[in-house]
Design a protein around this motif. Structure first.
Motif, PDB file in Angstrom:
ATOM      1  N   GLY A  34       0.832  -1.187   0.000  1.00 19.00           N
ATOM      2  CA  GLY A  34       0.000   0.000   0.000  1.00 19.00           C
ATOM      3  C   GLY A  34       0.865   1.233   0.000  1.00 19.00           C
ATOM      4  N   ALA A  35       0.321   2.294  -0.549  1.00 19.88           N
ATOM      5  CA  ALA A  35       1.111   3.520  -0.655  1.00 19.88           C
ATOM      6  C   ALA A  35       0.567   4.619   0.236  1.00 19.88           C
ATOM      7  N   VAL A  36      -0.478   4.327   0.997  1.00 20.36           N
ATOM      8  CA  VAL A  36      -1.067   5.373   1.833  1.00 20.36           C
ATOM      9  C   VAL A  36      -1.124   4.915   3.287  1.00 20.36           C
ATOM     10  N   LYS A  37      -1.153   5.891   4.176  1.00 20.15           N
ATOM     11  CA  LYS A  37      -1.122   5.611   5.614  1.00 20.15           C
ATOM     12  C   LYS A  37      -2.540   5.695   6.193  1.00 20.15           C
ATOM     13  N   ALA A  38      -2.796   4.860   7.182  1.00 23.30           N
ATOM     14  CA  ALA A  38      -4.088   4.947   7.865  1.00 23.30           C
ATOM     15  C   ALA A  38      -3.889   4.607   9.333  1.00 23.30           C
ATOM     16  N   VAL A  48      -3.096   2.226  19.035  1.00 25.67           N
ATOM     17  CA  VAL A  48      -3.411   2.191  17.609  1.00 25.67           C
ATOM     18  C   VAL A  48      -2.098   2.323  16.849  1.00 25.67           C
ATOM     19  N   ASP A  49      -2.106   1.904  15.596  1.00 19.19           N
ATOM     20  CA  ASP A  49      -0.907   1.991  14.771  1.00 19.19           C
ATOM     21  C   ASP A  49      -1.206   2.784  13.513  1.00 19.19           C
ATOM     22  N   ILE A  50      -0.154   3.373  12.951  1.00 19.21           N
ATOM     23  CA  ILE A  50      -0.264   3.935  11.608  1.00 19.21           C
ATOM     24  C   ILE A  50       0.318   2.895  10.666  1.00 19.21           C
ATOM     25  N   ILE A  51      -0.530   2.412   9.773  1.00 22.15           N
ATOM     26  CA  ILE A  51      -0.120   1.307   8.902  1.00 22.15           C
ATOM     27  C   ILE A  51      -0.243   1.725   7.440  1.00 22.15           C
ATOM     28  N   ASP A  52       0.384   0.951   6.576  1.00 20.44           N
ATOM     29  CA  ASP A  52       0.305   1.211   5.140  1.00 20.44           C
ATOM     30  C   ASP A  52      -0.822   0.380   4.553  1.00 20.44           C
ATOM     31  N   ILE A  53      -1.662   1.012   3.769  1.00 19.02           N
ATOM     32  CA  ILE A  53      -2.762   0.282   3.135  1.00 19.02           C
ATOM     33  C   ILE A  53      -2.852   0.675   1.668  1.00 19.02           C
ATOM     34  N   GLY A 155     -12.631   5.915   8.311  1.00 18.02           N
ATOM     35  CA  GLY A 155     -12.124   7.013   7.491  1.00 18.02           C
ATOM     36  C   GLY A 155     -10.852   7.675   7.961  1.00 18.02           C
ATOM     37  N   PHE A 156     -10.126   7.068   8.920  1.00 18.74           N
ATOM     38  CA  PHE A 156      -8.888   7.694   9.374  1.00 18.74           C
ATOM     39  C   PHE A 156      -7.718   7.301   8.484  1.00 18.74           C
ATOM     40  N   GLY A 157      -7.879   7.592   7.226  1.00 20.11           N
ATOM     41  CA  GLY A 157      -6.832   7.406   6.228  1.00 20.11           C
ATOM     42  C   GLY A 157      -7.066   8.458   5.162  1.00 20.11           C
ATOM     43  N   PRO A 158      -6.241   8.479   4.128  1.00 16.54           N
ATOM     44  CA  PRO A 158      -6.404   9.542   3.132  1.00 16.54           C
ATOM     45  C   PRO A 158      -7.631   9.340   2.231  1.00 16.54           C
ATOM     46  N   ASP A 375      -5.669  16.048  10.907  1.00 14.17           N
ATOM     47  CA  ASP A 375      -5.559  16.465   9.508  1.00 14.17           C
ATOM     48  C   ASP A 375      -4.909  15.346   8.700  1.00 14.17           C
ATOM     49  N   PHE A 376      -5.541  14.968   7.594  1.00 16.98           N
ATOM     50  CA  PHE A 376      -5.040  13.842   6.802  1.00 16.98           C
ATOM     51  C   PHE A 376      -4.377  14.298   5.498  1.00 16.98           C
ATOM     52  N   ALA A 377      -4.022  15.581   5.433  1.00 14.05           N
ATOM     53  CA  ALA A 377      -3.407  16.090   4.198  1.00 14.05           C
ATOM     54  C   ALA A 377      -2.133  15.307   3.858  1.00 14.05           C
ATOM     55  N   GLY A 378      -1.361  14.924   4.881  1.00  9.57           N
ATOM     56  CA  GLY A 378      -0.081  14.281   4.616  1.00  9.57           C
ATOM     57  C   GLY A 378      -0.139  12.768   4.526  1.00  9.57           C
ATOM     58  N   ALA A 379      -1.338  12.191   4.502  1.00  9.77           N
ATOM     59  CA  ALA A 379      -1.444  10.725   4.598  1.00  9.77           C
ATOM     60  C   ALA A 379      -1.335  10.028   3.248  1.00  9.77           C
ATOM     61  N   ALA A 380      -1.481  10.754   2.150  1.00 16.74           N
ATOM     62  CA  ALA A 380      -1.476  10.092   0.839  1.00 16.74           C
ATOM     63  C   ALA A 380      -0.055   9.954   0.309  1.00 16.74           C
TER      64      ALA A 380
END
Ligand code: ZN
Ligand code: ZN
Length: 380
Positions: A34-38, A48-53, A155-158, A375-380
């Motif tokens: 995955g190329a985006v973070k969630a 909780v973790d920030i993972i790649d999806i 929805g806590f991803g980009p 803010d999810f601006a930087g998640a993509a």
């Protein structure tokens, strides 16, 4: 026949531990692709973790949105803390988040209600449209309700893909940070507007975010007097900012005595937002005969002793409130925000990047925050 709303599982790969085994929690994971973070509950344990999806795929009847802002809810804190409720309900890995807003970037061919570029906010309850409640206009108590970020990925991803009707189109003048929490604000609108407020005296017990929202709502609806109860000095200050006339602190004063002095015949309506057993008794004792008691706060135990004969002989209207009336509450809420001057921004005490979610959870847990927007601006 229940409409299937569960999307195809996302492909997860946690960072760090667990990745080597290819398994986290209960579902098998593919390798990193995955190329985006969630933000996800990746493991059946606290945190909780920030993972790649991967980006979620668009399904029929759905719209895909670029998530701009999300708001952390008490439910997310339960998931983070991994309490008894969360352990019984959440099946990791699960992208969390049910309060968010963003812009539509893709629309399924069978969707005619939305266009690319629409600004939308999430309604977290995905309902079946076919059960007795849904058919009777009571979809807020649909027996097949599936909740975003709880039962399915949130929805806590980009990006998020959700049924078109759950992506409510919001006027552009509603600030982004406010739009991120309309699901929660809707709880307060539903509770307050379940009976008359204009010209009434109202007691609101518990100044968590929903209680604080309710103060603002009752103010713009023309309540005559707004009494609030709260123990946290941090939240007492917010209640005053939101327009409460009197905030009573049960830790420092005899609240029943104060209420007898202030409203000797009882208030017209009590909105119980705290889930504290003493507030339930307070509501029964200090709501006037024929008045209304609306209960939104959830109690730790399923049984609470109350003076049931007082309920009967006072002719109290006691009502349980859950979710938002679909879709009346949303229309009422937008009217309050756009036409009636409802401003909930004092309740928004923090805005952070999505990667600061841990700090956000901890300040909520410490009671040192109102609503926190990510803010999810930087998640993509
Ligand atoms: Zn929520
Ligand atoms: Zn239903």
């Amino acid at each position: 026949m229940v409409r299937k709303v569960r999307p195809e599982p996302l492909v997860f790969s946690p960072q760090g531990e667990g990745a080597a085994s290819g398994r986290v929690g209960e579902r098998p994971l593919a390798k990193y692709n995955g190329a985006v973070k969630a933000i996800a509950k990746a493991r059946p344990e606290p945190g909780v973790d920030i993972i790649d999806i991967r980006e979620p795929e668009l399904k029929s009847g759905h719209v895909k949105i670029r998530v701009e802002k999300g708001s952390v809810c008490g439910t997310d804190l339960h998931i983070y803390s991994w309490d008894r409720w969360a352990q019984g309900r959440i099946h990791p890995p699960r992208v969390i988040g049910h309060e968010f807003c963003g812009t539509v970037v893709e629309v399924a061919p069978d969707v005619t209600s939305h266009q690319v570029g629409d600004f939308v906010a999430s309604e977290s309850h995905i309902v079946c449209g076919q059960c007795k409640q849904c058919l009777a206009g009571q979809a807020h108590v649909c027996i097949n309700t599936v909740i975003l970020g709880v039962d399915i990925d949130g929805g806590f991803g980009p990006y998020a893909s959700l049924p078109a009707q759950n992506a409510r189109i919001i006027p552009a003048e509603v600030p982004r940070e406010v739009a991120s929490m309309l699901d929660a604000l809707g709880n307060a609108v539903h509770t307050a507007m379940s009976g008359p407020i204009e010209g009434r005296s109202v007691l609101i017990t518990g100044m968590g975010p929903i209680g604080l929202f309710s103060v603002g709502i009752c103010r713009v609806l023309g309540a005559e007097k707004i009494y609030a109860t709260e123990v946290s000095p941090y939240r007492i200050a917010l209640a005053e900012q939101m327009g409460a006339d009197v905030v009573l602190n049960p830790a420092q004063e005899d609240v029943p005595a104060a209420l007898r002095r202030l409203e000797s015949h009882g208030v017209d309506a009590t909105l119980e937002m705290s889930g504290h057993p003493s507030a339930l008794s307070l509501a029964v004792d200090h709501t006037r005969p024929g008045g209304r008691v609306s209960l939104l706060g959830v109690y730790p135990e399923n049984s609470e002793p109350i003076d049931i004969n007082a309920v009967i002989f006072k002719g109290l209207q006691v009502q349980g409130v859950v979710g938002r009336q679909l879709w009346q509450t949303w229309d009422q809420m937008i009217d309050l925000l756009v036409n009636r001057g409802l401003d909930i921004r004092p309740v928004i005490t923090h805005q952070r990047g999505f990667d600061e979610v841990q700090a956000a959870m901890e300040s909520l847990r410490a009671g040192q925050a109102g609503k926190i927007v990510l803010d999810f601006a930087g998640a993509a």
